[in-house]
Design a protein around this motif. Structure first.
Motif, mmCIF file in Angstrom:
data_model
loop_
_atom_site.group_PDB
_atom_site.id
_atom_site.type_symbol
_atom_site.label_atom_id
_atom_site.label_comp_id
_atom_site.label_asym_id
_atom_site.label_seq_id
_atom_site.Cartn_x
_atom_site.Cartn_y
_atom_site.Cartn_z
ATOM 1 N N PRO A 150 -12.221 7.470 5.632
ATOM 2 C CA PRO A 150 -12.826 8.066 4.734
ATOM 3 C C PRO A 150 -12.450 7.878 3.173
ATOM 4 O O PRO A 150 -13.268 7.726 2.321
ATOM 5 C CB PRO A 150 -12.768 9.624 4.740
ATOM 6 C CG PRO A 150 -12.338 9.544 6.442
ATOM 7 C CD PRO A 150 -11.594 8.191 6.566
ATOM 8 N N GLU A 151 -11.091 7.894 2.943
ATOM 9 C CA GLU A 151 -10.535 7.641 1.514
ATOM 10 C C GLU A 151 -10.436 6.150 1.232
ATOM 11 O O GLU A 151 -10.609 5.799 0.112
ATOM 12 C CB GLU A 151 -9.221 8.321 1.560
ATOM 13 C CG GLU A 151 -9.298 9.953 1.636
ATOM 14 C CD GLU A 151 -8.235 10.504 1.074
ATOM 15 O OE1 GLU A 151 -7.190 9.720 0.680
ATOM 16 O OE2 GLU A 151 -8.061 11.478 1.450
ATOM 17 N N ASN A 152 -9.983 5.303 2.097
ATOM 18 C CA ASN A 152 -9.673 3.782 1.524
ATOM 19 C C ASN A 152 -10.493 2.793 2.352
ATOM 20 O O ASN A 152 -10.277 1.584 2.016
ATOM 21 C CB ASN A 152 -8.072 3.661 2.201
ATOM 22 C CG ASN A 152 -7.255 4.795 1.386
ATOM 23 O OD1 ASN A 152 -6.865 5.499 2.319
ATOM 24 N ND2 ASN A 152 -7.050 4.813 0.119
ATOM 25 N N GLY A 153 -11.101 3.042 3.326
ATOM 26 C CA GLY A 153 -11.852 2.262 4.188
ATOM 27 C C GLY A 153 -11.162 1.437 5.485
ATOM 28 O O GLY A 153 -11.797 0.892 6.178
ATOM 29 N N TRP A 154 -10.111 2.014 5.609
ATOM 30 C CA TRP A 154 -9.225 1.407 6.840
ATOM 31 C C TRP A 154 -8.187 2.550 7.061
ATOM 32 O O TRP A 154 -7.780 3.389 6.295
ATOM 33 C CB TRP A 154 -8.754 0.046 6.716
ATOM 34 C CG TRP A 154 -7.548 0.101 5.623
ATOM 35 C CD1 TRP A 154 -6.257 0.148 5.813
ATOM 36 C CD2 TRP A 154 -7.764 -0.211 4.546
ATOM 37 N NE1 TRP A 154 -5.653 0.006 4.691
ATOM 38 C CE2 TRP A 154 -6.321 -0.161 3.490
ATOM 39 C CE3 TRP A 154 -8.700 -0.429 3.358
ATOM 40 C CZ2 TRP A 154 -6.082 -0.304 2.396
ATOM 41 C CZ3 TRP A 154 -8.542 -0.862 1.906
ATOM 42 C CH2 TRP A 154 -7.178 -0.603 1.423
ATOM 43 N N ASN A 155 -7.498 2.594 8.182
ATOM 44 C CA ASN A 155 -6.555 3.038 8.891
ATOM 45 C C ASN A 155 -5.482 2.744 8.831
ATOM 46 O O ASN A 155 -5.314 1.431 9.037
ATOM 47 C CB ASN A 155 -6.983 3.904 10.276
ATOM 48 C CG ASN A 155 -8.050 4.826 10.548
ATOM 49 O OD1 ASN A 155 -7.963 5.685 9.448
ATOM 50 N ND2 ASN A 155 -8.835 4.820 11.573
ATOM 51 N N ALA A 156 -4.467 3.278 8.395
ATOM 52 C CA ALA A 156 -3.071 2.703 8.272
ATOM 53 C C ALA A 156 -1.904 3.841 8.291
ATOM 54 O O ALA A 156 -2.264 4.874 7.717
ATOM 55 C CB ALA A 156 -2.561 1.750 7.187
ATOM 56 N N ARG A 157 -0.650 3.606 8.905
ATOM 57 C CA ARG A 157 0.182 4.608 9.017
ATOM 58 C C ARG A 157 1.507 4.147 8.443
ATOM 59 O O ARG A 157 1.811 2.903 8.607
ATOM 60 C CB ARG A 157 0.492 4.906 10.656
ATOM 61 C CG ARG A 157 -0.483 5.665 11.383
ATOM 62 C CD ARG A 157 0.048 5.666 12.770
ATOM 63 N NE ARG A 157 -1.013 6.613 13.428
ATOM 64 C CZ ARG A 157 -1.037 6.692 14.743
ATOM 65 N NH1 ARG A 157 0.154 6.033 15.369
ATOM 66 N NH2 ARG A 157 -1.677 7.890 15.518
#
Length: 219
Positions: free
Chosen positions: A27-34
């Motif tokens: 939602p915030e950046n366009g991709w998921n990362a941890r």
């Protein structure tokens, strides 16, 4: 045909030495990362000589000879292992006669079934000094075990002594193996690959075995 058996514990946020936080979201950046925080000896992991030595020439995880970590292994079933048991050469049974220079050993004790219990770490069966020296003297290249350590983690002297016997002899140690009961052959082909961490004392690693469905992969 071949099948792949994963011999690695799954890293979970509630595992000792493992945590993560969101770094990016769709939602915030366009991709998921941890952002991951991993203790160098969390879960299924490999020890480097640097783990127990500050000597300038102590080997680090990025310098591990991967030829020792990839190839045919010998699965040794050790039945009826008891909590806090000190494993001896005798407990290897007839398999002891099969261990030659360059061997890769997988010790099947069933201990990984306790991976989410306090006893997994607190009551682990471990490699006795007699067995450690015997393994070192035979030029074993690789030793994989199910408990989270080859020695009692609450005893600093024992922990250091057993690790040093093995590591000083060039034995690659992998601790925290799982799923050894899924292996159907005595000599599976294995690969244990740590992260290539500059100057590292150890690293979580992915360990897999490959078996021929209708036979053994190794000689």
């Amino acid at each position: 045909m071949r099948r792949i058996i994963d011999l690695t514990l799954t890293c979970k946020a509630d595992m000792r030495g493992v945590s993560w936080t969101p770094a990016r979201t769709i939602p915030e950046n366009g991709w998921n990362a941890r952002t991951l925080s991993l203790y160098s000896h969390a879960g299924t992991h490999m020890d480097a000589p640097r783990h127990f030595s500050d000597e300038p020439d102590a080997g680090t995880i990025d310098a591990i000879d991967l030829r020792r970590c990839v190839g045919t292994a010998l699965l040794i079933d050790i039945p009826n292992v008891q909590p806090k048991e000190i494993l001896t050469v005798e407990r290897l049974g007839a398999a002891a006669d099969l261990i030659k220079n360059g061997a890769r050993l997988l010790l099947k004790t069933g201990w990984s079934a306790r991976a989410e219990e306090p006893s997994y770490r607190e009551e682990l069966p471990r490699i006795g000094e007699e067995l450690a020296r015997w393994i070192a003297e035979r030029g074993v290249h690789f030793l994989g075990v199910e408990p989270p350590s080859v020695a009692r983690v609450q005893d600093r002297e024992e922990l250091t002594r057993i690790h040093r016997i093995l590591l000083d002899a060039g034995v690659v140690i992998v601790e925290g193996l799982a799923n050894l009961d899924a292996l159907s052959t005595r000599r599976p082909w294995i690969a244990a690959l740590p992260l290539k961490i500059d100057g590292g004392d150890g690293s979580p690693c992915r360990v897999v075995a490959i078996e021929e469905i209708n036979g053994e992969t190794g000689a």
